[in-house]
Design an enzyme around this catalytic site. Structure first.
Site, PDB file in Angstrom:
ATOM      1  N   LYS A 230       0.818  -1.216   0.000  1.00  0.00           N
ATOM      2  CA  LYS A 230       0.000   0.000   0.000  1.00  0.00           C
ATOM      3  C   LYS A 230       0.849   1.262   0.000  1.00  0.00           C
ATOM      4  CE  LYS A 230      -4.269  -2.112   0.944  1.00  0.00           C
ATOM      5  NZ  LYS A 230      -5.227  -2.595   1.912  1.00  0.00           N
ATOM      6  N   ARG A 265      -3.338 -10.533   4.714  1.00  0.00           N
ATOM      7  CA  ARG A 265      -3.663 -10.571   3.272  1.00  0.00           C
ATOM      8  C   ARG A 265      -2.509  -9.928   2.510  1.00  0.00           C
ATOM      9  NH1 ARG A 265      -5.702  -7.182  -0.581  1.00  0.00           N
ATOM     10  NH2 ARG A 265      -7.238  -8.023  -2.021  1.00  0.00           N
TER      11      ARG A 265
HETATM   12  N1  HH2 Z   1      -7.146  -4.207   0.493  1.00  0.00           N
HETATM   13  C1  HH2 Z   1      -7.453  -4.238  -0.827  1.00  0.00           C
HETATM   14  C2  HH2 Z   1      -8.494  -5.040  -1.291  1.00  0.00           C
HETATM   15  N2  HH2 Z   1      -9.196  -5.831  -0.440  1.00  0.00           N
HETATM   16  N3  HH2 Z   1      -9.581  -6.639   1.752  1.00  0.00           N
HETATM   17  C3  HH2 Z   1      -9.293  -6.634   3.046  1.00  0.00           C
HETATM   18  N4  HH2 Z   1      -9.989  -7.408   3.903  1.00  0.00           N
HETATM   19  N5  HH2 Z   1      -8.293  -5.851   3.567  1.00  0.00           N
HETATM   20  C4  HH2 Z   1      -7.550  -5.029   2.777  1.00  0.00           C
HETATM   21  O1  HH2 Z   1      -6.673  -4.324   3.294  1.00  0.00           O
HETATM   22  C5  HH2 Z   1      -7.842  -5.001   1.356  1.00  0.00           C
HETATM   23  C6  HH2 Z   1      -8.880  -5.833   0.887  1.00  0.00           C
HETATM   24  C7  HH2 Z   1      -6.689  -3.383  -1.785  1.00  0.00           C
HETATM   25  O2  HH2 Z   1      -5.579  -4.056  -2.293  1.00  0.00           O
HETATM   26  P1  HH2 Z   1      -5.513  -4.816  -3.708  1.00  0.00           P
HETATM   27  O3  HH2 Z   1      -6.489  -5.936  -3.762  1.00  0.00           O
HETATM   28  O4  HH2 Z   1      -4.117  -5.187  -3.952  1.00  0.00           O
HETATM   29  O5  HH2 Z   1      -5.853  -3.691  -4.768  1.00  0.00           O
HETATM   30  P2  HH2 Z   1      -7.146  -3.328  -5.635  1.00  0.00           P
HETATM   31  O6  HH2 Z   1      -8.236  -2.944  -4.697  1.00  0.00           O
HETATM   32  O7  HH2 Z   1      -6.678  -2.171  -6.484  1.00  0.00           O
HETATM   33  O8  HH2 Z   1      -7.534  -4.536  -6.429  1.00  0.00           O
END
Ligand code: HH2
Length: 291
Positions: A230, A265
């Site tokens: 992040k 995660r």
């Molecule tokens: N962060 C993201 C997405 N889902 N779910 C939980 N429970 N906790 C988190 O911190 C979280 C999440 C964002 O990260 P990422 O999936 O890599 O990115 P994007 O939303 O751009 O797909």
């Protein structure tokens, strides 16, 4: 007892307890064209399945399939589009791999279909923003992640104003846990997540991890932490891009472990798992010494 080992126990998923005696790794499987760190890389069932195999080999106990990016400023997609991305990957993973599958969705209509298709966990980054979500999960025996956010990914960064971020995140999650339980989702099926990077500044993300015990303590539920790649990590490391943030991610996970997080995660599972296992063993030894 140190905080790091105060929140042991299990997470009930589809009627079976997943032990939290050891840190649990959730591997990110984004099947989006536009996620902030891996958008487009694992879009489509073939590349996604190859990635899923790698994440399981690296030690992921759960794979979190996401069809809709929630990066700051992103717009939503339709139910049909999200299902078209997620369902083929869910089916392929379930057919081949012995792993729990979580689906990262804010939509009850998506949750209903993926739960029928074998998803084990609904990871709701809006913590029941969809009024149908609690009943939808309650109708199954799947587990539920409730993550803190303010507003939506499109508006959240303008809502990052807190007096005491840890206390406010806990207070804002508490009624969502109560709503889920009232709808019939057993408390032992629920874990909470402070929502690193969702309506939080770099300083607020640091404070949340530093005071994660406040979130764990108030809610009494296991805590899932999602710091992976992040922006706050990039900011701390001189502005490095998402792919240069995996070591920083490990640091954030270990710090979270020391404050009670049990579920992590991450995009790169192996390094995080190995670091967390070693740190956890040290914290257990510390506990055995009665400190
Ligand atoms: N962060 C993201 C997405 N889902 N779910 C939980 N429970 N906790 C988190 O911190 C979280 C999440 C964002 O990260 P990422 O999936 O890599 O990115 P994007 O939303 O751009 O797909």
């Amino acid at each position: 007892m140190p905080l790091a080992v105060a929140n042991l126990g299990a997470w009930l998923i589809r009627g079976r307890p997943l032990s939290l005696e050891r840190p649990v790794l959730v591997g990110v499987l984004n099947v989006t064209p536009d996620s902030f760190s891996d958008g487009g890389r694992f879009h489509g069932a073939g590349p996604a399945l190859a990635r899923a195999r790698q994440l399981v080999t690296d030690g992921a106990r759960i794979l979190d399939i996401g069809g809709e990016s929630t990066r700051p400023g992103s717009a939503g997609i339709s139910v049909d589009e999200e299902l078209a991305r997620v369902l083929p990957v869910l089916r392929a993973v379930k057919a081949e791999l012995d792993v729990l599958v979580s689906v990262d969705t804010r939509k009850a209509a998506v949750a209903r279909v993926v739960l029928a298709g074998g998803a084990d966990v609904i990871n709701d980054v809006s913590a029941l923003g969809d009024p149908e979500m609690a009943a939808t999960v309650a109708d199954s025996d799947a587990a539920l992640v409730l993550m803190h956010i303010r507003g939506t990914p499109a508006t959240m960064q303008s809502l990052a104003t807190y007096g005491d971020v840890a206390a406010e995140v806990a207070a804002e999650l508490e009624p969502r846990v109560a709503m889920a339980v009232a709808a019939g989702v057993g408390a032992e099926r629920i874990v909470v997540d402070p929502g690193i990077g969702f309506a939080k500044t770099t300083e607020q993300n640091l404070e949340l991890i530093a005071r994660l015990d406040v979130v764990a303590g108030v809610l009494g539920r296991p805590v899932l932490l999602g710091p992976s790649r992040k922006a706050f990590i990039g900011a701390l490391l001189g502005g490095v891009g998402a792919h240069a943030r995996d070591a920083g991610t490990v640091g954030a996970c270990v710090a979270g472990l020391a404050r009670g997080a049990r579920i992590f995660r991450v995009h790169e599972v192996r390094a995080a798992r190995e670091a967390l296992e070693v740190a956890d063993a040290i914290f257990r030894t510390e506990a055995a010494w009665g400190r």
